[in-house]
Write a protein that holds these residues in place. Sequence first.
Motif, PDB file in Angstrom:
ATOM      1  N   ALA A   1       0.989  -1.721  -0.007  1.00  0.00           N
ATOM      2  CA  ALA A   1       0.061   0.161  -0.383  1.00  0.00           C
ATOM      3  C   ALA A   1       0.905   1.348   0.091  1.00  0.00           C
ATOM      4  N   LYS A   2       2.026   1.098   1.000  1.00  0.00           N
ATOM      5  CA  LYS A   2       2.799   2.490   0.887  1.00  0.00           C
ATOM      6  C   LYS A   2       3.646   2.277  -0.650  1.00  0.00           C
ATOM      7  N   ALA A   3       4.596   1.383  -1.056  1.00  0.00           N
ATOM      8  CA  ALA A   3       5.754   1.603  -2.109  1.00  0.00           C
ATOM      9  C   ALA A   3       4.872   1.398  -3.975  1.00  0.00           C
TER      10      ALA A   3
ATOM     11  N   ALA B   1      10.238  -4.465  -0.762  1.00  0.00           N
ATOM     12  CA  ALA B   1      11.348  -5.299  -0.205  1.00  0.00           C
ATOM     13  C   ALA B   1      12.210  -3.977   0.667  1.00  0.00           C
ATOM     14  N   ARG B   2      12.258  -2.642  -0.062  1.00  0.00           N
ATOM     15  CA  ARG B   2      12.974  -1.598   0.697  1.00  0.00           C
ATOM     16  C   ARG B   2      11.952  -0.744   2.007  1.00  0.00           C
ATOM     17  N   GLN B   3      10.677  -0.949   1.519  1.00  0.00           N
ATOM     18  CA  GLN B   3      10.007   0.186   2.452  1.00  0.00           C
ATOM     19  C   GLN B   3      10.044  -1.320   3.823  1.00  0.00           C
ATOM     20  N   LEU B   4      10.507  -2.937   3.557  1.00  0.00           N
ATOM     21  CA  LEU B   4      10.151  -3.306   5.031  1.00  0.00           C
ATOM     22  C   LEU B   4      11.923  -3.096   5.439  1.00  0.00           C
ATOM     23  N   GLY B   5      12.904  -2.712   4.880  1.00  0.00           N
ATOM     24  CA  GLY B   5      14.009  -3.066   5.221  1.00  0.00           C
ATOM     25  C   GLY B   5      14.948  -4.077   4.856  1.00  0.00           C
ATOM     26  N   LYS B   6      14.239  -4.545   4.021  1.00  0.00           N
ATOM     27  CA  LYS B   6      14.880  -6.115   3.319  1.00  0.00           C
ATOM     28  C   LYS B   6      15.515  -5.874   1.755  1.00  0.00           C
ATOM     29  N   THR B   7      16.186  -7.488   1.396  1.00  0.00           N
ATOM     30  CA  THR B   7      16.909  -7.158   0.306  1.00  0.00           C
ATOM     31  C   THR B   7      16.638  -8.213  -0.422  1.00  0.00           C
TER      32      THR B   7
END
Length: 68
Positions: free
Chosen positions: A51-53, A61-67
Amino acid sequence: MSQQRRDVTPDDKTERGPQDRSRINLSEKYEVRYWTQKLGVSKAELEKAVAKAGVSATAVARQLGKTL
C-alpha cells in the motif's frame, strides 16, 4: 529418452512462485505465500508495504528494510 519441453502460460497456477518476480500481486494466494516467505513478513505487513510502496518487489523490500 527424449526430453519434452513444458510450455508455461503466464498465469499457470501450478507454478510455485510468481511469473513476474519484479511485481507483487496480492490477489493470488500463491504469490502472497511466496512473498511473505521470501521477505520473512506476515501477510498484513506485506499488504501494508505494498500500500505504501506500490507493487514493485524492490520497492516493497526496501520499504520493509529487506533485500531481494
